[in-house]
Design an enzyme around this catalytic site. Structure first.
Site, mmCIF file in Angstrom:
data_model
loop_
_atom_site.group_PDB
_atom_site.id
_atom_site.type_symbol
_atom_site.label_atom_id
_atom_site.label_comp_id
_atom_site.label_asym_id
_atom_site.label_seq_id
_atom_site.Cartn_x
_atom_site.Cartn_y
_atom_site.Cartn_z
ATOM 1 N N GLU A 59 15.352 -17.320 14.121
ATOM 2 C CA GLU A 59 15.418 -17.658 15.297
ATOM 3 C C GLU A 59 15.152 -19.280 15.282
ATOM 4 O OE1 GLU A 59 13.950 -14.903 14.778
ATOM 5 O OE2 GLU A 59 15.529 -13.515 15.633
ATOM 6 N N HIS A 65 1.656 -32.482 17.784
ATOM 7 C CA HIS A 65 1.683 -33.247 16.636
ATOM 8 C C HIS A 65 3.397 -33.505 16.153
ATOM 9 C CE1 HIS A 65 -2.343 -33.061 14.225
ATOM 10 N NE2 HIS A 65 -2.509 -33.158 15.851
HETATM 11 O O1 LIG Z 1 13.173 -11.669 13.528
HETATM 12 C C1 LIG Z 1 14.477 -11.633 13.248
HETATM 13 C C2 LIG Z 1 15.160 -12.722 12.327
HETATM 14 O O2 LIG Z 1 13.913 -13.647 11.956
HETATM 15 C C3 LIG Z 1 15.225 -10.754 13.801
HETATM 16 O O3 LIG Z 1 14.963 -10.417 14.834
HETATM 17 C C4 LIG Z 1 15.065 -9.189 12.825
HETATM 18 O O4 LIG Z 1 15.479 -9.743 11.543
HETATM 19 C C5 LIG Z 1 16.076 -8.225 13.299
HETATM 20 O O5 LIG Z 1 15.752 -7.033 12.513
HETATM 21 P P1 LIG Z 1 16.666 -5.770 12.756
HETATM 22 O O6 LIG Z 1 18.212 -5.890 12.602
HETATM 23 O O7 LIG Z 1 16.231 -4.951 11.252
HETATM 24 O O8 LIG Z 1 16.010 -4.987 13.974
#
Ligand SMILES: O=C(CO)[C@H](O)[C@H](O)COP(=O)(O)O
Length: 150
Positions: free
Chosen positions: A72, A99
């Site tokens: 994200e 910072h």
């Molecule tokens: O944190 C995340 C990306 O950094 C996603 O929420 C994560 O990869 C989702 O995983 P899944 O599809 O296995 O539930």
């Protein structure tokens, strides 16, 4: 303060809890999705939409939520001018603002209890940038690299 939120399925419940908590604190919350729980959805579009909204709404902040918050944060950082930081402790939440003047925080909903994640968000939203010249200088160096790339 206006706060732009986004989350995939992994952060969906936390997004709702965070929206309630921030609204109760007097913030205006804007939800950029996911609009409904979908266990197979993908985070980039939601996070990029939230980061673009922050870019277009000076003075606002954003919080992008997933399982770890890593992807994200990476997606949000693709938006020009956006500094997105993964916040994973009370100190990184504070320092991201003090910072780094980060306008967007990534939070991993699978990494914290809901209450702990809400505390991180509250610290992030409630902490101003220090405006310390050394931090300004470093932020400007990153912005200059971005600008030179075109
Ligand atoms: O944190 C995340 C990306 O950094 C996603 O929420 C994560 O990869 C989702 O995983 P899944 O599809 O296995 O539930």
């Amino acid at each position: 303060m206006r706060v732009h939120l986004a989350a995939d399925h992994a952060g969906f419940e936390l997004k709702a809890a965070l929206a309630d908590a921030l609204a109760a604190d007097g913030h205006e919350v804007v939800d950029h999705g996911a609009a409904a729980y979908d266990a197979d959805d993908d985070y980039p579009a939601y996070c990029i939409a939230a980061a673009e909204a922050v870019r277009d709404d000076p003075g606002s902040l954003g919080i992008v939520i997933g399982g770890s918050g890593n992807g994200e944060q990476i997606a949000a950082n693709k938006v020009e001018g956006i500094r997105a930081a993964l916040i994973h402790s009370t100190e990184t939440a504070r320092l991201a603002r003090e910072h780094n003047d980060a306008q967007v925080a990534g939070i991993g909903a699978r990494m914290h209890t809901p209450d702990a994640a809400i505390e991180l968000a509250r610290i992030f939203v409630g902490t101003p940038f220090s405006n310390n010249p050394r931090h300004v200088r470093r932020i400007e160096q990153v912005a200059a690299y971005d600008a030179a790339r075109g």
